[in-house]
Design a protein around this motif. Sequence first.
Motif, short mmCIF file in Angstrom:
data_model
loop_
_atom_site.label_atom_id
_atom_site.label_comp_id
_atom_site.label_asym_id
_atom_site.label_seq_id
_atom_site.Cartn_x
_atom_site.Cartn_y
_atom_site.Cartn_z
N SER A 57 0.85 -1.19 0.00
CA SER A 57 0.00 0.00 0.00
C SER A 57 0.88 1.24 0.00
O SER A 57 1.56 1.54 0.98
N GLN A 58 0.88 1.95 -1.11
CA GLN A 58 1.78 3.10 -1.30
C GLN A 58 1.07 4.43 -1.02
O GLN A 58 -0.13 4.56 -1.25
N THR A 59 1.83 5.41 -0.55
CA THR A 59 1.38 6.80 -0.40
C THR A 59 -0.03 6.88 0.19
O THR A 59 -0.96 7.43 -0.42
N PRO A 60 -0.25 6.34 1.39
CA PRO A 60 -1.60 6.27 1.92
C PRO A 60 -2.31 7.61 2.07
O PRO A 60 -3.53 7.68 1.96
N ASN A 61 -1.57 8.68 2.28
CA ASN A 61 -2.20 9.99 2.43
C ASN A 61 -2.09 10.84 1.18
O ASN A 61 -2.22 12.07 1.22
N GLY A 62 -1.88 10.17 0.03
CA GLY A 62 -1.74 10.89 -1.23
C GLY A 62 -3.08 11.28 -1.83
O GLY A 62 -4.15 11.04 -1.28
N SER A 63 -3.00 11.88 -3.02
CA SER A 63 -4.18 12.39 -3.72
C SER A 63 -4.41 11.62 -5.01
O SER A 63 -3.59 10.79 -5.42
N SER A 64 -5.52 11.92 -5.67
CA SER A 64 -5.79 11.32 -6.98
C SER A 64 -4.67 11.66 -7.96
O SER A 64 -4.27 10.83 -8.78
N ALA A 65 -4.17 12.89 -7.89
CA ALA A 65 -3.08 13.30 -8.77
C ALA A 65 -1.83 12.47 -8.51
O ALA A 65 -1.07 12.16 -9.44
N ASP A 66 -1.59 12.10 -7.25
CA ASP A 66 -0.43 11.26 -6.92
C ASP A 66 -0.56 9.88 -7.56
O ASP A 66 0.44 9.27 -7.96
N GLU A 67 -1.79 9.37 -7.64
CA GLU A 67 -2.01 8.07 -8.27
C GLU A 67 -1.60 8.11 -9.74
O GLU A 67 -0.90 7.22 -10.24
N VAL A 68 -2.04 9.15 -10.42
CA VAL A 68 -1.72 9.31 -11.83
C VAL A 68 -0.22 9.51 -12.03
O VAL A 68 0.39 8.92 -12.92
N ALA A 69 0.37 10.35 -11.18
CA ALA A 69 1.81 10.61 -11.30
C ALA A 69 2.62 9.33 -11.11
O ALA A 69 3.63 9.11 -11.80
N ALA A 70 2.19 8.47 -10.20
CA ALA A 70 2.91 7.21 -9.95
C ALA A 70 2.84 6.30 -11.17
O ALA A 70 3.83 5.66 -11.54
N ILE A 71 1.68 6.22 -11.80
CA ILE A 71 1.55 5.38 -13.00
C ILE A 71 2.42 5.93 -14.12
O ILE A 71 3.13 5.18 -14.81
N LYS A 72 2.39 7.25 -14.30
CA LYS A 72 3.17 7.86 -15.38
C LYS A 72 4.67 7.71 -15.16
O LYS A 72 5.43 7.51 -16.12
N SER A 73 5.10 7.82 -13.91
CA SER A 73 6.54 7.77 -13.65
C SER A 73 7.08 6.34 -13.56
O SER A 73 8.24 6.09 -13.91
N GLN A 74 6.23 5.38 -13.14
CA GLN A 74 6.72 4.02 -12.92
C GLN A 74 6.29 3.03 -13.99
O GLN A 74 6.86 1.93 -14.09
N GLY A 75 5.28 3.39 -14.78
CA GLY A 75 4.86 2.53 -15.88
C GLY A 75 4.51 1.13 -15.43
O GLY A 75 3.65 0.93 -14.60
N SER A 76 5.22 0.15 -15.97
CA SER A 76 4.98 -1.25 -15.62
C SER A 76 6.02 -1.79 -14.66
O SER A 76 6.15 -3.00 -14.50
N GLY A 77 6.77 -0.89 -14.01
CA GLY A 77 7.76 -1.31 -13.02
C GLY A 77 7.12 -2.10 -11.89
O GLY A 77 5.92 -1.97 -11.63
N SER A 78 7.90 -2.90 -11.20
CA SER A 78 7.35 -3.80 -10.19
C SER A 78 6.65 -3.09 -9.05
O SER A 78 5.79 -3.67 -8.38
N ASN A 79 7.00 -1.81 -8.83
CA ASN A 79 6.38 -1.05 -7.75
C ASN A 79 5.26 -0.14 -8.22
O ASN A 79 4.67 0.59 -7.42
N ALA A 80 4.94 -0.16 -9.49
CA ALA A 80 3.91 0.72 -10.04
C ALA A 80 2.53 0.30 -9.53
O ALA A 80 2.28 -0.88 -9.26
N PRO A 81 1.60 1.26 -9.40
CA PRO A 81 0.24 0.91 -8.96
C PRO A 81 -0.43 -0.04 -9.95
O PRO A 81 -0.33 0.14 -11.17
N ASP A 82 -1.12 -1.03 -9.43
CA ASP A 82 -1.92 -1.94 -10.27
C ASP A 82 -3.33 -1.41 -10.46
O ASP A 82 -3.92 -1.57 -11.53
N VAL A 83 -3.86 -0.79 -9.42
CA VAL A 83 -5.24 -0.31 -9.43
C VAL A 83 -5.28 1.07 -8.80
O VAL A 83 -4.37 1.45 -8.05
#
Length: 388
Positions: A102-128
């Motif tokens: 469970s990453q960035t528990p106090n993050g925002s919707s924008a943080d979710e998008v930023a994580a997907i854009k920056s990490q892509g398909s990396g092993s730590n990237a968000p799945d959902v």
Amino acid sequence: MHSSLTRRGVARAASALALAGLAAASLAACSGSAAAGGTSSIPKASAQVATSAAAFGGMKGLVAAAEAEGHLNVITLPPSWANYGKIIAGFEKKYPGITITSQTPNGSSADEVAAIKSQGSGSNAPDVVDIGTAVLDANTDLFTPYKVASWNDIPTADKDPNGLWYYDYTGLMSIGYDSSKVAAPTKLDDLLGSGYKGKVAIKGDPTQANEAASAVYLAAVQDGGSADDIQPGIDFFGKLKKAGNFISVLPTQATVNSGQTPVVIQWSFNNVAWGAAGGSSGNPNWKTVILPGTAIGSYYNQSISKTAPHPAAARLWEEYLYSPEVQNLYLAAGAYPAELAAMQKAGTVDTATLKSVGEPPSNLVQLTADQAGKAADLLKSGWSKAVG
């Protein structure tokens, strides 16, 4: 893209909510035979474009493929938010071969998008993601369609027809306050008084976080504005800042307990969870007020990342969330689940919990996708001017 669909929703939380405890129940799905980290019978490339459990040969195949992956990455899900602590624990108990990060528990919707854009398909990237409407609408190219087994139980207007996104739950914008430090507000303008100096916070930056933006929407509809005109909401926070009452502190359970943020405008299910319902970690003096008049609600959306590193586990997670057991866990937190009407009809809703939370109200305003988009543009251009 779903900008043309109406955002319907229901939400309500009474100031004296007595939320029933609900134990996490297991999902009625067959367990697979693949061990964690093992080999799935479906290639990853196929799993990443699977639009239903049928692509895995049914639920048993989906479970096997997810257990073979062995991991699931979720993001911005605090344990106290809509009962996600129990929901995550229930998933790991049901599927012990799958570890949730469970990453960035106090993050925002924008943080979710930023994580997907920056990490892509990396092993730590968000799945959902569990994401607000405005941010989702601006980034639909990041997500991929999937329809859960209970797809027909989600109202038509509450989902993309192709399965790109679907509502999960909604709360109601409320004011939480420490009754040992401030008087109970009965109307919005009370927050402008001297008794609230240096005490009022919201959940982040409204240009980035749906919950914070919804606090502005609440101020708008309570102060002469509407879903089509949120400027009065921005103006109200400008007045709140000028009075010295608005503080730029991200509120958490810890800041509430320490007295740093004695007043927080946020979702009802979060305010309730930070009070006596939070048990030993909660603040017994923390109360929740739903202002009379027009209410603001906003469903959050579930969607799967197109580049999810664990695509089968991502899909199994969605199946789990839309089971009656987890929909009832949302409800127990004061968050009305997307499948509530269907569960009431089928007799699968926890009636004691629904009685304690109360029936959804009829005077709820929820911004359509178009309205949310226009509101987001106005916030980007006017928020910093008002409170900067």
